[in-house]
Design a protein around this motif. Structure first.
Motif, PDB file in Angstrom:
ATOM      1  N   ALA A 192     -20.972 -30.319   6.344  1.00 26.31           N
ATOM      2  CA  ALA A 192     -19.860 -30.563   5.423  1.00 26.31           C
ATOM      3  C   ALA A 192     -18.732 -31.308   6.128  1.00 26.31           C
ATOM      4  CB  ALA A 192     -19.345 -29.244   4.850  1.00 26.31           C
ATOM      5  N   GLU A 193     -18.448 -30.919   7.378  1.00 22.14           N
ATOM      6  CA  GLU A 193     -17.389 -31.605   8.137  1.00 22.14           C
ATOM      7  C   GLU A 193     -17.797 -33.047   8.440  1.00 22.14           C
ATOM      8  OE1 GLU A 193     -15.436 -27.862  10.592  1.00 22.14           O
ATOM      9  OE2 GLU A 193     -17.355 -28.715  11.245  1.00 22.14           O
ATOM     10  N   GLN A 194     -19.056 -33.274   8.775  1.00 20.32           N
ATOM     11  CA  GLN A 194     -19.529 -34.640   9.014  1.00 20.32           C
ATOM     12  C   GLN A 194     -19.383 -35.496   7.761  1.00 20.32           C
ATOM     13  OE1 GLN A 194     -23.520 -34.741  10.803  1.00 20.32           O
ATOM     14  NE2 GLN A 194     -23.180 -32.663  11.556  1.00 20.32           N
ATOM     15  N   THR A 195     -19.748 -34.900   6.619  1.00 11.61           N
ATOM     16  CA  THR A 195     -19.678 -35.637   5.355  1.00 11.61           C
ATOM     17  C   THR A 195     -18.241 -36.003   5.001  1.00 11.61           C
ATOM     18  OG1 THR A 195     -21.669 -34.543   4.540  1.00 11.61           O
ATOM     19  CG2 THR A 195     -20.219 -35.547   2.894  1.00 11.61           C
ATOM     20  N   ALA A 196     -17.326 -35.074   5.255  1.00 13.41           N
ATOM     21  CA  ALA A 196     -15.916 -35.336   4.939  1.00 13.41           C
ATOM     22  C   ALA A 196     -15.372 -36.483   5.786  1.00 13.41           C
ATOM     23  CB  ALA A 196     -15.099 -34.067   5.165  1.00 13.41           C
ATOM     24  N   VAL A 197     -15.706 -36.469   7.079  1.00 11.12           N
ATOM     25  CA  VAL A 197     -15.250 -37.553   7.954  1.00 11.12           C
ATOM     26  C   VAL A 197     -15.871 -38.875   7.509  1.00 11.12           C
ATOM     27  CG1 VAL A 197     -15.293 -38.465  10.309  1.00 11.12           C
ATOM     28  CG2 VAL A 197     -14.861 -36.031   9.924  1.00 11.12           C
ATOM     29  N   GLU A 198     -17.170 -38.862   7.213  1.00 11.58           N
ATOM     30  CA  GLU A 198     -17.848 -40.096   6.833  1.00 11.58           C
ATOM     31  C   GLU A 198     -17.285 -40.663   5.529  1.00 11.58           C
ATOM     32  OE1 GLU A 198     -22.296 -41.864   5.793  1.00 11.58           O
ATOM     33  OE2 GLU A 198     -22.101 -39.866   6.704  1.00 11.58           O
ATOM     34  N   ARG A 199     -16.972 -39.820   4.557  1.00  6.33           N
ATOM     35  CA  ARG A 199     -16.434 -40.307   3.283  1.00  6.33           C
ATOM     36  C   ARG A 199     -15.111 -41.044   3.524  1.00  6.33           C
ATOM     37  NH1 ARG A 199     -15.945 -35.739   0.947  1.00  6.33           N
ATOM     38  NH2 ARG A 199     -18.072 -35.707   0.097  1.00  6.33           N
ATOM     39  N   ARG A 200     -14.245 -40.452   4.360  1.00  6.08           N
ATOM     40  CA  ARG A 200     -12.948 -41.085   4.646  1.00  6.08           C
ATOM     41  C   ARG A 200     -13.139 -42.400   5.410  1.00  6.08           C
ATOM     42  NH1 ARG A 200     -10.375 -40.987   9.159  1.00  6.08           N
ATOM     43  NH2 ARG A 200     -11.472 -39.130   9.925  1.00  6.08           N
ATOM     44  N   LEU A 248     -13.772 -48.482   6.051  1.00  3.48           N
ATOM     45  CA  LEU A 248     -14.695 -49.579   6.320  1.00  3.48           C
ATOM     46  C   LEU A 248     -14.652 -50.607   5.196  1.00  3.48           C
ATOM     47  CD1 LEU A 248     -17.232 -50.710   7.951  1.00  3.48           C
ATOM     48  CD2 LEU A 248     -18.592 -49.362   6.353  1.00  3.48           C
ATOM     49  N   ASP A 249     -14.728 -50.157   3.963  1.00  2.00           N
ATOM     50  CA  ASP A 249     -14.707 -51.074   2.825  1.00  2.00           C
ATOM     51  C   ASP A 249     -13.407 -51.867   2.785  1.00  2.00           C
ATOM     52  OD1 ASP A 249     -17.198 -50.182   2.070  1.00  2.00           O
ATOM     53  OD2 ASP A 249     -16.439 -48.743   0.584  1.00  2.00           O
ATOM     54  N   TRP A 250     -12.299 -51.187   3.122  1.00  2.00           N
ATOM     55  CA  TRP A 250     -11.002 -51.890   3.110  1.00  2.00           C
ATOM     56  C   TRP A 250     -10.985 -52.990   4.170  1.00  2.00           C
ATOM     57  CZ3 TRP A 250      -7.020 -53.270   6.246  1.00  2.00           C
ATOM     58  CH2 TRP A 250      -5.857 -53.710   5.617  1.00  2.00           C
ATOM     59  N   TRP A 251     -11.457 -52.668   5.377  1.00  2.00           N
ATOM     60  CA  TRP A 251     -11.424 -53.655   6.457  1.00  2.00           C
ATOM     61  C   TRP A 251     -12.367 -54.822   6.179  1.00  2.00           C
ATOM     62  CZ3 TRP A 251      -7.719 -54.265   9.710  1.00  2.00           C
ATOM     63  CH2 TRP A 251      -6.950 -53.179  10.128  1.00  2.00           C
ATOM     64  N   GLY A 262     -21.713 -48.387   9.125  1.00  2.00           N
ATOM     65  CA  GLY A 262     -21.575 -49.788   8.775  1.00  2.00           C
ATOM     66  C   GLY A 262     -21.922 -49.974   7.316  1.00  2.00           C
ATOM     67  N   ARG A 263     -21.866 -51.189   6.871  1.00  2.00           N
ATOM     68  CA  ARG A 263     -22.128 -51.489   5.459  1.00  2.00           C
ATOM     69  C   ARG A 263     -23.575 -51.175   5.099  1.00  2.00           C
ATOM     70  NH1 ARG A 263     -19.830 -56.707   2.795  1.00  2.00           N
ATOM     71  NH2 ARG A 263     -19.850 -55.247   1.060  1.00  2.00           N
ATOM     72  N   ASN A 264     -23.814 -51.095   3.789  1.00  2.82           N
ATOM     73  CA  ASN A 264     -25.146 -50.862   3.228  1.00  2.82           C
ATOM     74  C   ASN A 264     -25.744 -49.527   3.673  1.00  2.82           C
ATOM     75  OD1 ASN A 264     -25.051 -53.446   1.964  1.00  2.82           O
ATOM     76  ND2 ASN A 264     -25.728 -54.381   3.881  1.00  2.82           N
ATOM     77  N   GLY A 265     -24.862 -48.538   3.846  1.00  2.53           N
ATOM     78  CA  GLY A 265     -25.332 -47.190   4.128  1.00  2.53           C
ATOM     79  C   GLY A 265     -25.753 -46.918   5.550  1.00  2.53           C
ATOM     80  N   VAL A 266     -25.495 -47.832   6.468  1.00  4.43           N
ATOM     81  CA  VAL A 266     -25.884 -47.615   7.867  1.00  4.43           C
ATOM     82  C   VAL A 266     -25.070 -46.481   8.470  1.00  4.43           C
ATOM     83  CG1 VAL A 266     -25.830 -48.610  10.188  1.00  4.43           C
ATOM     84  CG2 VAL A 266     -26.731 -49.940   8.271  1.00  4.43           C
ATOM     85  N   ARG A 267     -25.745 -45.534   9.113  1.00  7.75           N
ATOM     86  CA  ARG A 267     -25.076 -44.441   9.811  1.00  7.75           C
ATOM     87  C   ARG A 267     -25.877 -44.101  11.065  1.00  7.75           C
ATOM     88  NH1 ARG A 267     -24.727 -38.255   7.709  1.00  7.75           N
ATOM     89  NH2 ARG A 267     -26.986 -38.568   7.877  1.00  7.75           N
ATOM     90  N   VAL A 268     -25.176 -43.973  12.181  1.00  3.68           N
ATOM     91  CA  VAL A 268     -25.792 -43.582  13.453  1.00  3.68           C
ATOM     92  C   VAL A 268     -25.030 -42.378  13.978  1.00  3.68           C
ATOM     93  CG1 VAL A 268     -26.294 -44.273  15.825  1.00  3.68           C
ATOM     94  CG2 VAL A 268     -26.513 -45.946  13.972  1.00  3.68           C
ATOM     95  N   LEU A 269     -25.739 -41.313  14.311  1.00  5.76           N
ATOM     96  CA  LEU A 269     -25.113 -40.093  14.827  1.00  5.76           C
ATOM     97  C   LEU A 269     -25.469 -39.890  16.297  1.00  5.76           C
ATOM     98  CD1 LEU A 269     -25.613 -37.461  11.986  1.00  5.76           C
ATOM     99  CD2 LEU A 269     -23.596 -38.857  12.470  1.00  5.76           C
ATOM    100  N   ARG A 305     -17.329 -48.753  11.952  1.00  8.55           N
ATOM    101  CA  ARG A 305     -16.260 -47.784  12.204  1.00  8.55           C
ATOM    102  C   ARG A 305     -16.818 -46.528  12.861  1.00  8.55           C
ATOM    103  NH1 ARG A 305     -11.220 -49.508  12.058  1.00  8.55           N
ATOM    104  NH2 ARG A 305     -10.457 -47.525  11.231  1.00  8.55           N
ATOM    105  N   ARG A 306     -16.069 -46.018  13.795  1.00  5.26           N
ATOM    106  CA  ARG A 306     -16.470 -44.799  14.496  1.00  5.26           C
ATOM    107  C   ARG A 306     -16.228 -43.565  13.629  1.00  5.26           C
ATOM    108  NH1 ARG A 306     -16.796 -45.311  20.225  1.00  5.26           N
ATOM    109  NH2 ARG A 306     -16.203 -47.400  20.952  1.00  5.26           N
ATOM    110  N   LEU A 307     -17.068 -42.579  13.811  1.00 10.82           N
ATOM    111  CA  LEU A 307     -16.858 -41.254  13.233  1.00 10.82           C
ATOM    112  C   LEU A 307     -16.329 -40.354  14.345  1.00 10.82           C
ATOM    113  CD1 LEU A 307     -20.231 -40.914  11.256  1.00 10.82           C
ATOM    114  CD2 LEU A 307     -17.991 -41.563  10.332  1.00 10.82           C
TER     115      LEU A 307
END
Length: 446
Positions: free
Chosen positions: A91-99, A104-107, A71-78, A55-57
């Protein structure tokens, strides 16, 4: 070239992935738009299909801007450049990533409902999308798959940005892109029909791939040898050359490919031919004799002595690494380099094959010194190169043969032409590499 739709693009893309047929492959379509492309690839390769969710941020106040992907298992690319431009705070990055991670988990749960994901450990994962404009989602997908134990990652798209394709080589073992563009703003601009891919279509394609109509083989297929592959940077005459080494179990020899300009280790024809040799049990080294910067220098492109020095260094490295006899497979100026390398007094090249090569770039005295059994393959419609090969053959004293592929032009793109080249090369190498070098008796034929 415009594609009619994603399914048609997938069928064309599959041709570029033909070298993977018969390998332990899993095809993964990036949800959702990559799945129709991936379905066609999986069908053509006879491989299983699964869906991969990343999923895109997106920048909250400018959602057309992507500042990363997860992506799953904590994968994050900025994308740090977008983060800097927008001034996004941690803080703004974290808020977007949490949502987005909740989405991602739902899909992931939605697409995997009622079935287990395909295991990737030890397999070749082919990740497929409909296009490549930015690298964050592609990189995240590769990192997810690598974390699941994939032995090799191939990222494949019909069309993509040249800069992104180059960058993606950091995380993927192979990147296959049919059309690589210097400037690419939109994937949809390269399709006649580019509607959204629905969940129903994804579900239907996954269900159809899971229950294919079984084919009835006329003859039982011979088992393919097990192989191991690795990307290497080998030292050669003051530079480090990128190469791809493939060794089947109990390979009797390794064939080093000497490419001409513009036909490197990623070229689909070279991969196709290497795969044919691998299936015959031979090892292969797909080697770039020039660095990326040097490929645009015409003086180096036609510097046969430079190319030959690097090929000799690569052969020495191969002998040290594998302990196996070495053969050469040349194309274009790579043929000249292979012949020049084989003409050295201490050369230990067991066999040599040329595809549409330029032996005329080698001085006649060097041609006369070549001892390796040599096969010169030329297209029947490639009249200028055919005549150059005939003249070169007349100057050779080793066992040699000139094989003409009827109706083929210089690149052997005609139906069946490249398959004929593969058969000729395979038979020449397997015949001459099966015997000790001392038994290679001189013979001239044309």
């Amino acid at each position: 070239m415009l594609f009619d739709d994603r399914r048609q693009a997938g069928r064309q893309l599959a041709w570029h992935l033909e070298f993977l047929r018969g390998h332990n492959v899993v095809v993964l379509g990036l949800a959702r738009s990559g799945v129709p492309v991936a379905y066609e690839v999986a069908q053509e390769l006879g491989a299983p299909l699964d869906v991969l969710v990343v999923r895109r941020l997106r920048v909250p106040w400018q959602p057309e801007w992507t500042f990363g992907a997860v992506g799953r298992n904590g994968v994050r690319v900025l994308d740090e450049s977008v983060v800097r431009k927008t001034g996004l705070s941690p803080a703004e990055q974290t808020a977007v990533e949490r949502r987005v991670r909740a989405e991602l988990d739902w899909w992931v749960g939605h697409y995997s409902a009622g079935r287990q994901p395909l295991p990737l450990a030890g397999r070749t994962a082919v990740i497929v999308d409909d296009g490549l404009t930015t690298g964050v989602t592609a990189e995240a997908a590769c990192r997810v798959v690598r974390g699941q134990g994939a032995a090799e990652i191939v990222f494949a798209v019909p069309v993509g940005s040249a800069a992104v394709v180059t960058e993606l080589h950091r995380v993927a073992d192979e990147v296959i892109c049919m059309q690589t563009l210097l400037h690419m703003d939109s994937v949809g601009a390269w399709y006649h029909h580019f509607g959204q891919t629905s969940d129903a279509e994804v579900a239907d394609l996954l269900a159809r791939a899971a229950h294919p109509v079984p084919a009835v083989p006329l003859v039982a297929a011979a088992p393919s040898p097990r192989m191991w592959r690795r990307q290497v940077q080998l030292p050669a005459a003051g530079v480090r050359l990128a190469a791809r080494l493939t060794l089947p179990d109990e390979a009797p020899a390794v064939v080093a490919f000497a490419h001409g300009s513009g036909s490197g280790r990623h070229g689909r024809h070279n991969r196709y031919l290497a795969d044919a040799l691998n299936r015959a049990g031979l090892g292969t080294l797909l080697l770039d004799l020039l660095t990326e910067d040097e490929e645009h220098d015409q003086a180096k492109v036609f510097d046969v002595l430079l190319l030959a020095r690097r090929l000799r260094a690569a052969a020495d490295w191969l002998r040290h690494e594998t302990g196996l006899p070495i053969a050469h497979f040349g194309r274009g100026t790579g043929t000249a380099a292979a012949l020049e390398a084989a003409s050295a007094p201490d050369a230990d090249v067991r066999a040599l094959v040329s595809r549409g090569g330029r032996p005329d770039l080698v001085i006649p005295t060097a041609l006369a010194r070549v001892r390796a059994p040599t096969l010169l393959i030329v297209g029947g419609q490639d009249t200028t190169v055919l005549e150059l090969n005939r003249l070169a053959a007349d100057r050779m004293h080793c066992e040699h043969q000139l094989a003409v592929v009827p109706d083929a032009t210089h690149l052997f793109t005609e139906p069946g032409a490249l398959a004929t080249v593969a058969e000729l090369a395979r038979d020449w190498f397997t015949t001459h590499l099966a015997r000790p070098a001392a038994q290679a008796s001189p013979r001239r034929s044309a």
